[in-house]
Enzyme design. Sequence first.
Site, PDB file in Angstrom:
ATOM      1  N   HIS A  20       0.858  -1.197   0.000  1.00  0.00           N
ATOM      2  CA  HIS A  20       0.000   0.000   0.000  1.00  0.00           C
ATOM      3  C   HIS A  20       0.892   1.244   0.000  1.00  0.00           C
ATOM      4  O   HIS A  20       1.455   1.618   1.032  1.00  0.00           O
ATOM      5  CB  HIS A  20      -0.915  -0.018   1.232  1.00  0.00           C
TER       6      HIS A  20
ATOM      7  N   GLU B   7     -10.628   6.053   7.499  1.00  0.00           N
ATOM      8  CA  GLU B   7      -9.380   6.688   7.955  1.00  0.00           C
ATOM      9  C   GLU B   7      -9.761   7.914   8.790  1.00  0.00           C
ATOM     10  O   GLU B   7      -9.561   9.056   8.382  1.00  0.00           O
ATOM     11  CB  GLU B   7      -8.514   7.074   6.739  1.00  0.00           C
TER      12      GLU B   7
ATOM     13  N   ASP C 127       2.426   3.386   2.836  1.00  0.00           N
ATOM     14  CA  ASP C 127       1.489   4.469   2.529  1.00  0.00           C
ATOM     15  C   ASP C 127       2.252   5.645   1.902  1.00  0.00           C
ATOM     16  O   ASP C 127       3.075   5.442   1.023  1.00  0.00           O
ATOM     17  CB  ASP C 127       0.696   4.882   3.770  1.00  0.00           C
TER      18      ASP C 127
HETATM   19 ZN    ZN Z   1      -3.223   5.104   1.239  1.00  0.00          ZN
END
Ligand code: ZN
Length: 433
Positions: free
Chosen positions: A75, A229, A327
């Site tokens: 990710h 999130e 990320d």
């Molecule tokens: Zn992300």
Amino acid sequence: MIPNAASYRLANARIHASLTKGVAAAFDSDGFARVDISVADGKISGITAHDRSKAAADAVDVAGRIVLPCFVDCHTHIDKGHIWPRKPNPDGTFMGALNAAGADRVARWSAEDLARRMDFSLRAAYAHGTSALRTHIDSVAPQEEISWPVFETMREAWRGRIELQGACLLGIEGVRDNKWFDRLAKRVAAARGVLGVVTYMVPDLEKLLDQVFAQAIKHGLDLDFHADETDDVAATSLKKIAEAALWNGFEGKVLVGHCCSLARQPDLEVLDTLDKVAKAGLAVVSLPMCNLYLQDRRADQTTPRWRGVTLLHEMKARGIPVAVASDNTRDPFYAYGDLDMLEVYRMATRILHFDHPVADWPQAVAATPAKVMRLDGFGTLATGGDADFILFKGRSWTELLSRPESDRIVVRAGRAIDRQLPDYAELDGLMVE
Ligand SMILES: [Zn+2]
């Protein structure tokens, strides 16, 4: 330390039980065993228990140092990477990140801008020891027409060094324009990509999720969500995704990222969600560094009170495949980072308690994401597999995770690679306001 030869043997290497297959050796309570690793023609030709009395004269003794398979980073956002100098996050909040990154995309993301920043990111990931990486690709019109061809070119250029996967990224509301979303799904399928959306609690979430699953089924795509999130306890889109996977009878792979709000919800709600996630066969990836940075950021400059990460221990205990990943890197969603999965693992160990015992947590940065990404032979050391591994200085978890290990040796197809990191100055020309 690594011979520049077609075949050699590394003696006295420490490997971890959770990241090896078919090795007959005595693993200790930390999961380590000392082995000899034979390499021939770019492959691992044997892994055998280390026996000092039988050490071959031509073997290189690595003195009990840890050897792990190359990392799998499932990710990332390399299309956003490294824009920080020209587009910082003004206040460190999630909304600040969303607005800044969006404005930069509209103003600056030409094919050349993307290609240079993506290549920079991939060079860093490669130097740190990553062999496979999934990136999300902002696909809000008209960006998808610029970014996907760049992604395809980049994937070809990096073949053999980093196995690159792409997942489209758009807010769930974008799915309401079903005609456009159908076109996007077709484009993603043509690039052999993954269908991805960001979910939050819109009134028609269930209907929109059905459209997402329908497109995935129609085009034979796996799914990848950004979900919840946020610290808002009312954010339950993870559960909605699990329910949608079940009632649509989805048979592809589903990876869900973030799921931050789950850690704030009451136990009964959490148990119900986790049961459904397990039943639906979803995998979950936590992004500990970004979550620590963005979650619980307070406008009044007071101290954050929670870590932002989701319930990985409870998920793993239920058999849900769990991973951690990088990320964002040096963009408004995260001001730092360099796609170094050892840093991610080190931070995850501290933020998420991947220790005492370490157990099989190392799988979260290698074997598990490899399975989620359908990459056979990645993330595991095994006889017959590619000789892709990292030789560290550390001989124990505390040695491995206490220093940056900037002097680790990355071996690809049996040879030590040049680990020179790209110079930030290379991007200066793209950073002019
Ligand atoms: Zn992300």
